[in-house]
Scaffold this motif. Structure first.
Motif, short mmCIF file in Angstrom:
data_model
loop_
_atom_site.label_atom_id
_atom_site.label_comp_id
_atom_site.label_asym_id
_atom_site.label_seq_id
_atom_site.Cartn_x
_atom_site.Cartn_y
_atom_site.Cartn_z
N LYS A 1 0.76 -1.39 -0.20
CA LYS A 1 0.01 -0.02 -0.10
C LYS A 1 0.72 1.29 -0.14
O LYS A 1 0.44 2.37 -0.77
CB LYS A 1 -1.03 0.08 1.24
CG LYS A 1 -2.02 -0.87 1.17
CD LYS A 1 -2.95 -1.02 2.60
CE LYS A 1 -3.98 -2.23 2.24
NZ LYS A 1 -4.53 -2.22 3.66
N LEU A 2 1.92 1.17 0.69
CA LEU A 2 3.04 2.43 0.81
C LEU A 2 3.74 2.30 -0.43
O LEU A 2 4.28 3.68 -0.79
CB LEU A 2 3.88 2.27 2.00
CG LEU A 2 3.04 2.13 3.23
CD1 LEU A 2 4.05 1.67 4.67
CD2 LEU A 2 2.43 3.54 3.68
N ASP A 3 4.18 1.18 -0.92
CA ASP A 3 4.99 1.36 -2.23
C ASP A 3 4.58 0.05 -3.09
O ASP A 3 4.95 -0.93 -2.99
CB ASP A 3 6.52 1.14 -1.80
CG ASP A 3 7.47 1.00 -2.92
OD1 ASP A 3 6.99 1.41 -4.10
OD2 ASP A 3 8.28 0.75 -2.82
N PRO A 4 3.59 0.36 -3.94
CA PRO A 4 3.22 -0.90 -4.94
C PRO A 4 4.14 -1.13 -5.98
O PRO A 4 3.99 -1.35 -7.25
CB PRO A 4 1.99 -0.26 -5.58
CG PRO A 4 1.94 1.31 -5.70
CD PRO A 4 2.83 1.50 -4.40
N SER A 5 5.22 -1.60 -5.37
CA SER A 5 6.36 -2.24 -6.39
C SER A 5 6.39 -3.76 -6.66
O SER A 5 5.53 -4.28 -5.82
CB SER A 5 7.74 -2.10 -5.60
OG SER A 5 7.91 -2.67 -4.50
N PRO A 6 6.77 -4.14 -7.64
CA PRO A 6 6.56 -5.74 -7.97
C PRO A 6 7.32 -6.48 -6.65
O PRO A 6 6.76 -7.49 -6.32
CB PRO A 6 7.47 -5.97 -9.29
CG PRO A 6 7.33 -4.56 -9.93
CD PRO A 6 7.51 -3.50 -8.65
N GLU A 7 8.46 -6.08 -6.09
CA GLU A 7 8.80 -6.73 -4.93
C GLU A 7 7.95 -6.93 -3.92
O GLU A 7 7.92 -8.04 -3.16
CB GLU A 7 10.08 -6.14 -4.47
CG GLU A 7 11.38 -6.01 -5.64
CD GLU A 7 11.00 -4.82 -6.64
OE1 GLU A 7 10.28 -4.02 -6.39
OE2 GLU A 7 11.99 -4.92 -7.52
N ASN A 8 7.18 -5.97 -3.45
CA ASN A 8 6.32 -5.99 -2.35
C ASN A 8 5.11 -6.92 -2.72
O ASN A 8 4.64 -7.65 -1.74
CB ASN A 8 5.95 -4.49 -1.80
CG ASN A 8 7.13 -3.76 -1.38
OD1 ASN A 8 7.95 -4.36 -0.63
ND2 ASN A 8 7.04 -2.52 -1.57
N TRP A 9 4.70 -6.97 -3.99
CA TRP A 9 3.71 -7.71 -4.31
C TRP A 9 4.25 -9.09 -4.16
O TRP A 9 3.14 -10.07 -3.84
CB TRP A 9 3.02 -7.34 -5.75
CG TRP A 9 2.33 -8.71 -6.42
CD1 TRP A 9 2.61 -9.46 -7.28
CD2 TRP A 9 1.19 -9.04 -5.67
NE1 TRP A 9 1.84 -10.50 -7.50
CE2 TRP A 9 0.92 -10.45 -6.65
CE3 TRP A 9 0.10 -9.03 -4.58
CZ2 TRP A 9 -0.25 -11.20 -6.56
CZ3 TRP A 9 -0.83 -9.72 -4.61
CH2 TRP A 9 -1.01 -11.11 -5.33
N GLU A 10 5.20 -9.54 -4.73
CA GLU A 10 5.72 -10.92 -4.89
C GLU A 10 6.03 -11.34 -3.11
O GLU A 10 5.56 -12.43 -3.00
CB GLU A 10 6.98 -10.85 -5.33
CG GLU A 10 6.92 -10.91 -7.06
CD GLU A 10 8.18 -10.27 -7.62
OE1 GLU A 10 9.16 -10.50 -6.97
OE2 GLU A 10 8.35 -10.26 -8.90
N GLY A 11 6.40 -10.32 -2.42
CA GLY A 11 6.47 -10.82 -1.12
C GLY A 11 5.06 -11.19 -0.23
O GLY A 11 4.90 -12.19 0.29
N LYS A 12 4.20 -10.32 -0.62
CA LYS A 12 2.85 -10.62 -0.20
C LYS A 12 2.22 -11.77 -0.81
O LYS A 12 1.55 -12.80 -0.16
CB LYS A 12 1.84 -9.52 -0.63
CG LYS A 12 0.40 -9.37 -0.28
CD LYS A 12 -0.41 -8.09 -0.56
CE LYS A 12 -1.79 -8.57 -0.28
NZ LYS A 12 -2.65 -7.31 -0.67
N ARG A 13 2.38 -12.06 -2.13
CA ARG A 13 1.89 -13.16 -2.67
C ARG A 13 2.40 -14.49 -2.08
O ARG A 13 1.75 -15.39 -1.80
CB ARG A 13 2.06 -13.33 -4.28
CG ARG A 13 1.81 -14.53 -4.81
CD ARG A 13 2.20 -14.38 -6.47
NE ARG A 13 3.70 -14.48 -6.48
CZ ARG A 13 4.28 -14.16 -7.77
NH1 ARG A 13 3.69 -13.98 -8.80
NH2 ARG A 13 5.76 -14.37 -7.79
N GLY A 14 3.83 -14.53 -1.75
CA GLY A 14 4.41 -15.82 -1.21
C GLY A 14 4.07 -16.06 0.12
O GLY A 14 3.85 -17.14 0.54
N ALA A 15 3.76 -14.83 0.90
CA ALA A 15 3.48 -15.14 2.19
C ALA A 15 2.02 -15.67 2.40
O ALA A 15 1.68 -16.51 3.30
CB ALA A 15 3.52 -13.60 3.01
N CYS A 16 1.14 -15.17 1.48
CA CYS A 16 0.01 -15.57 1.27
C CYS A 16 -0.39 -17.02 1.04
O CYS A 16 -0.91 -18.01 1.65
CB CYS A 16 -1.08 -14.73 0.38
SG CYS A 16 -1.69 -13.21 1.06
N ALA A 17 0.86 -17.36 0.15
CA ALA A 17 0.96 -18.96 -0.31
C ALA A 17 1.25 -19.70 0.92
O ALA A 17 0.71 -20.65 1.13
CB ALA A 17 1.83 -18.78 -1.46
#
Length: 567
Positions: free
Chosen positions: A502-518
């Protein structure tokens, strides 16, 4: 690293410890009247001065005849010399200097030079000594001037001269030089030898007490000091040293009670007492008192630098210390701490290197390696070298002396965390009560990491949500996200990466979120003990819905397709 030097070490007695090296030469051709002699023997220099001033007034009232003019002039010179002598022993060196200079007697040149020495006018005193007769007092004064001016060659030459004529005065002068060079045991040996043959020299007990104080033997210092105080209970210097012993053994408040009756009476040592009151009061009045004492009380510069460090004004502390050439362990330590703080503030490797050198020098010194400050110094040096296993070796060896010391525990916890002892580090950090430390960004970072590695990721999350939103909070959030991911605390990792996205919608932060959700989904399927949300699969879907990345919808569809597997 927080500074390990948690409290400045102040000098405990005369800031001008020059035993028998700088005293006034006897008043030649000016014998003291019997009444005056009684005052001098009792060391009542205030009374002696009042007696002399009264005698001076009486002389002025007498009828003046030409026949008696020369005699009265000679008597006036004698009175002026004795008044100057009394002012010197009362610590009013400027007044004594002015009076000696007004007399204009070449035989008093050494007395003038001694006054200059006590006023810190070393070069002027040295110059004045060039044309004076060579006397034992002159040799001792030049010896101490060479030390103050850093003239090593002259110092060595005069040392040989003093050693070849071992009178009591010379021995005491050498002992005081050992003291000023921080060779306290050598000074003790000399003082004890002199005292064996001169048991009536009670003041030597004060010098011995000073040396024991400097070696941190406060009980022993007080025991020796009591011998002198038993005979001279009104001694300003001895009372001040007793206060300093109380400061080290108990507290500043206890110490202040010892000197409350002499703090404002203008006696000899008044500058030193004002200085020490600042220390006893934990820096209160430092900016008002200490700057004016820098060239009078040697420790004033050091304690003012410590005050600036505690206030976070590292540049001012460095300005005070950069011209100082250390000659004692505590000076090396403080210089090292200042350079370490400045190096961390500026990101300067040069300052860090200087800090390492100063601290390592003290810690590896044969005389300091087994002392508490020596081991603290070596621990600090290894801290700066980032050799944390070595840090623990030295800190463990002195831990029992700092059980409730927040600064020590803070440093200890950092070293424990860096070496993987997270549970012990967490306990140390929780024990700290100093809010100045607890509000530091580094403290929050380390505490969050320890919570995560000890299986308390929600506590780490609480550390974040209590912080203000700023650049440091963003770094803390990144640490929580990545450390939780590494420790398989996937749910808190997912929340952290969601906030980062939310603070920085970068690919790295999305990938971290996706992996954590998985990872959360995997934990739920395998019924793992960690990494699962409290409210079940709906929490994961809620996080994914808030993402603007197109892959989030695909993940939600997949979860709903296999939702029965997550119940």
């Amino acid at each position: 690293m927080s500074t390990i030097l948690s409290r400045g070490k102040t000098d405990s007695a005369s800031s001008r410890h020059v035993a028998s090296s700088g005293g006034m030469q006897q008043q030649r051709k000016t014998p003291a009247p019997a009444a005056l002699e009684d005052f001098i023997i009792r060391r009542d220099y205030t009374g002696a001065r009042a007696f002399l001033e009264y005698a001076n007034d009486e002389q002025e009232e007498e009828e003046r005849s030409e026949e008696a003019a020369q005699q009265r002039e000679q008597q006036q010179r004698q009175i002026d010399q004795w008044i100057a002598y009394c002012n010197f022993h009362l610590g009013d060196y400027q007044q004594a200097l002015t009076q000696y200079q007004a007399i204009k007697d070449s035989q008093l040149a050494v007395n003038v030079a001694v006054c200059m020495f006590y006023l810190g006018l070393y070069e002027e005193a040295q110059q004045l000594m060039e044309d004076t007769p060579n006397t034992p007092l002159k040799q001792r004064l030049l010896f101490h001037l060479a030390h103050k001016l850093g003239d090593d060659q002259q110092w060595a030459d005069l040392l040989d001269t003093l050693l070849s004529t071992p009178s009591v005065e010379q021995q005491l002068s050498l002992a005081s030089m050992h003291y000023m060079r921080a060779h306290y045991q050598e000074a003790i040996d000399v003082y004890k030898r002199v005292l064996v043959d001169n048991k009536d020299y009670l003041a030597i007990n004060v010098y011995l007490a000073l040396c024991f104080y400097k070696l941190d033997y406060y009980d022993m210092s007080q025991e020796v000091l009591d011998v002198y105080l038993g005979q001279h209970g009104d001694s300003t210097i001895a009372i001040n040293l007793k206060a300093c012993n109380r400061f080290r053994l108990f507290s500043g408040r206890v110490a202040e009670q010892e000197i409350k009756n002499i703090a404002d009476n203008g006696t000899f040592g008044a500058d030193l007492i004002r200085h020490n009151l600042v220390v006893f009061r934990n820096g209160e009045g430092a900016l008002r008192v200490l700057p004016g004492l820098i060239n009078i009380v040697p420790e004033a510069r050091l304690n003012l630098a410590i005050y600036y460090l505690k206030q976070g004004d590292v540049q001012e502390a460095h300005a005070l210390m950069k011209q100082l050439q250390p000659t004692s362990p505590h000076e090396y330590i403080l210089k090292g701490v200042v350079h370490a703080a400045l190096g961390q503030q500026l990101g300067s490797k040069e300052h860090i290197k200087t800090a390492q050198q100063n601290l390592h020098l003290v810690g590896s010194s044969a005389t300091e390696c087994d002392t508490i400050p020596g081991r603290q110094s070596m621990a600090s040096a290894f801290f700066l070298y980032e050799q944390f296993e070595e840090v623990l070796v030295y800190m463990n060896s002195i831990r029992s002396y700092f059980v409730n010391d927040d600064v020590f525990n803070y440093n200890f916890a950092q070293a424990k965390c860096a070496t993987g002892y997270y549970k012990e580090a967490e306990e140390l950090l929780i024990q700290i009560s100093d809010m100045d430390i607890k509000n530091q960004h580094t403290y929050c970072m380390i505490l969050a990491k320890c919570h995560i590695h000890c299986g308390h990721p929600e506590l780490a999350w609480n550390v974040f949500i209590t912080r203000d939103t700023n650049a440091e909070a963003f770094l803390l959030l990144q640490l929580i996200a990545n450390e939780c991911y590494k420790c398989e605390e996937f749910w808190v990792a997912a929340k952290a990466f969601d906030m980062l996205e939310k603070l920085d919608p970068s690919p790295e932060n999305w990938e971290g979120k996706r992996g954590a959700c998985a990872g959360v989904l995997y934990a739920m399927v395998t019924k793992a003990h960690r990494g699962r949300p409290g409210s079940g699969i709906s929490d994961v879907i809620g996080l994914l819905r808030e993402s603007s990345n197109s892959q989030a919808d695909a993940m939600i569809k997949t979860i709903r397709k296999h939702i029965s597997s997550f119940k």
